[in-house]
Design a protein around this motif. Structure first.
Motif, PDB file in Angstrom:
ATOM      1  N   THR A 257     -17.813 -20.710  -2.375  1.00 43.88           N
ATOM      2  CA  THR A 257     -18.520 -19.560  -1.071  1.00 43.88           C
ATOM      3  C   THR A 257     -19.789 -20.768  -0.572  1.00 43.88           C
ATOM      4  OG1 THR A 257     -20.250 -19.143  -2.785  1.00 43.88           O
ATOM      5  CG2 THR A 257     -18.675 -17.151  -2.109  1.00 43.88           C
TER       6      THR A 257
ATOM      7  N   LYS B 210     -13.023 -16.826  -6.075  1.00 42.66           N
ATOM      8  CA  LYS B 210     -13.495 -16.870  -4.541  1.00 42.66           C
ATOM      9  C   LYS B 210     -14.847 -16.344  -4.125  1.00 42.66           C
ATOM     10  CE  LYS B 210      -8.571 -16.330  -3.519  1.00 42.66           C
ATOM     11  NZ  LYS B 210      -7.721 -15.561  -2.862  1.00 42.66           N
ATOM     12  N   GLU B 211     -15.828 -16.355  -5.511  1.00 40.49           N
ATOM     13  CA  GLU B 211     -16.883 -15.586  -4.423  1.00 40.49           C
ATOM     14  C   GLU B 211     -17.924 -15.816  -5.745  1.00 40.49           C
ATOM     15  OE1 GLU B 211     -16.725 -10.295  -6.043  1.00 40.49           O
ATOM     16  OE2 GLU B 211     -16.890 -11.225  -3.359  1.00 40.49           O
TER      17      GLU B 211
ATOM     18  N   GLN C 200      -8.574 -22.666   3.501  1.00 45.47           N
ATOM     19  CA  GLN C 200      -8.098 -22.064   2.428  1.00 45.47           C
ATOM     20  C   GLN C 200      -7.426 -23.714   1.987  1.00 45.47           C
ATOM     21  OE1 GLN C 200      -9.851 -19.469   0.742  1.00 45.47           O
ATOM     22  NE2 GLN C 200     -10.483 -19.958   2.660  1.00 45.47           N
TER      23      GLN C 200
ATOM     24  N   ASN D 225     -13.221 -23.099  -9.590  1.00 47.18           N
ATOM     25  CA  ASN D 225     -13.044 -22.161  -8.415  1.00 47.18           C
ATOM     26  C   ASN D 225     -11.478 -22.521  -7.792  1.00 47.18           C
ATOM     27  OD1 ASN D 225     -15.641 -23.106  -6.885  1.00 47.18           O
ATOM     28  ND2 ASN D 225     -14.765 -25.599  -6.029  1.00 47.18           N
TER      29      ASN D 225
END
Length: 375
Positions: A226, A281-282, A352, A277
């Motif tokens: 993040t 995603k958070e 990404q 990871n």
């Protein structure tokens, strides 16, 4: 996508050879007598060899490495070590160079309270240094003529049985030792630059940047989950609080640390964070608990590094706080730099791709280091 794949492979190709335990200091205890000084200087045996000290990418050889050397190679280490010290260690009397003798004393360590010589620890060697100053007068100085990226010198002066505080003589630095009166005695000069909070702060920063590639990759692994300022600073602080605890316990010798176990686990933690990871995603609440646990592990690694330095264990607060604050400063600098470089394109598709490929590269690097450190 191909560009990011090439970047990933490039990072992998370089990182597997970049990790090193750089030699940071040699150690010397110097005894001032009425007509001479005599010193014992200790260093890593591998650093005596030009091919091992010519690059920062060489690891420090262990006792196991030394035990397997033929006698001829051990003799070469003595010869190269004497040549090296003759170039690096200088003494001056009122600015004039002094001729002094340097002779091999033994394999092993004189600093038994700091360095336990075992087959799995770095092989050490001890040298005798001497100069007679009978009927000489003047100001005695030591000049440490080491290259900028080379080791500094931890020096303790002892005069008539009284030991001065340990000091660090940096590269290309001159240190005042004593006022020499050849007809009477050598009066030691009071230490003018003690190891301070800021010296430990600097050491903590340097242990991450530029020397700690494994630590840098771990912090980047945290960043890639993040890339937002508040979660990043929170994770960094939690990590620092955790490794402060185990670093203190390790340096105080309250908990034992075996580098052959800790170092592979640290490499594995780098791989784990990067692999994670790829699936989340958070930032999750349990991630902070994981970061804290991994911080405890990394603190043991930091502690093994600090345990190689002659730290006064009766006064650990300044070294531990200074070192850990330095680590935190370096971590925040890495996170802010990464954030600044990616801030304007984090919502775009190429970012990404970078996030995924960089995480894969870090994960594979961590796994390679794990295998290397186990073998």
């Amino acid at each position: 996508m191909r560009r990011w794949l090439l970047l990933t492979l490039s990072l992998l190709a370089t990182s597997s050879f970049s990790f090193a335990h750089e030699v940071e200091q040699h150690f010397m205890r110097l005894l001032l007598e009425n007509d001479h000084f005599a010193a014992r200087l200790e260093m890593d045996a591998g650093y005596a060899l030009p091919e091992l000290r010519s690059t920062e990418d060489e690891t420090r050889p262990t006792g196991e490495w030394f035990a397997n050397l033929p006698d001829s190679e051990k003799e070469r280490i003595k010869i190269e070590g004497q040549l090296y010290l003759s170039e690096i260690l200088k003494f001056h009397l009122d600015g004039e160079p002094l001729e002094h003798t340097i002779s091999f004393a033994k394999w092993g360590t004189d600093w038994g309270q700091y360095f336990e010589q075992r087959p799995d620890t770095f092989q050490r060697m001890v040298w005798d240094v001497r100069w007679d100053y009978e009927n000489r007068n003047g100001h005695l100085e030591l000049f440490w003529n080491e290259r900028e990226e080379g080791p500094s010198l931890a020096l303790q002066t002892v005069s008539n049985g009284r030991a001065l505080d340990l000091v660090t003589v940096s590269q290309h630095e001159t240190y005042s030792l004593a006022a020499i009166d050849g007809s009477s005695q050598a009066a030691p000069v009071a230490a003018t630059h003690q190891p301070s909070f800021f010296a430990w702060l600097k050491l903590g920063i340097e242990h991450v940047v530029p020397m700690g590639l494994d630590h840098i990759l771990f912090i980047l692994g945290i960043f890639l989950l993040t890339p937002k300022l508040k979660p990043l600073l929170t994770q960094s602080l939690v990590f620092t609080l955790a490794h402060t605890i185990t670093l203190g316990l390790t340096v105080a010798q309250i908990i034992p640390v075996n580098p052959r176990i800790i170092e592979p686990l640290i490499a594995l933690s780098i791989a784990y964070v990067a692999i994670e990871n790829l699936f989340i995603k958070e930032l999750k609440p349990w991630r902070l608990g994981l970061i804290f646990a991994l911080g405890l592990l990394h603190g043991m690694g930091f502690g093994s590094v600090m345990s190689e330095l002659p730290v006064d264990r009766s006064a650990l607060i300044v070294p531990i706080l200074g070192f850990n604050l330095g680590v935190e400063v370096a971590q925040v600098a890495i996170l802010l730099t990464a954030l600044g470089l990616t801030y304007w394109w984090q919502d775009r598709k190429p970012y990404q791709w970078l996030r995924i490929s960089a995480s894969i590269a870090i994960a594979l690097t961590g796994l390679i280091w794990t295998i290397q450190r186990v073998m």
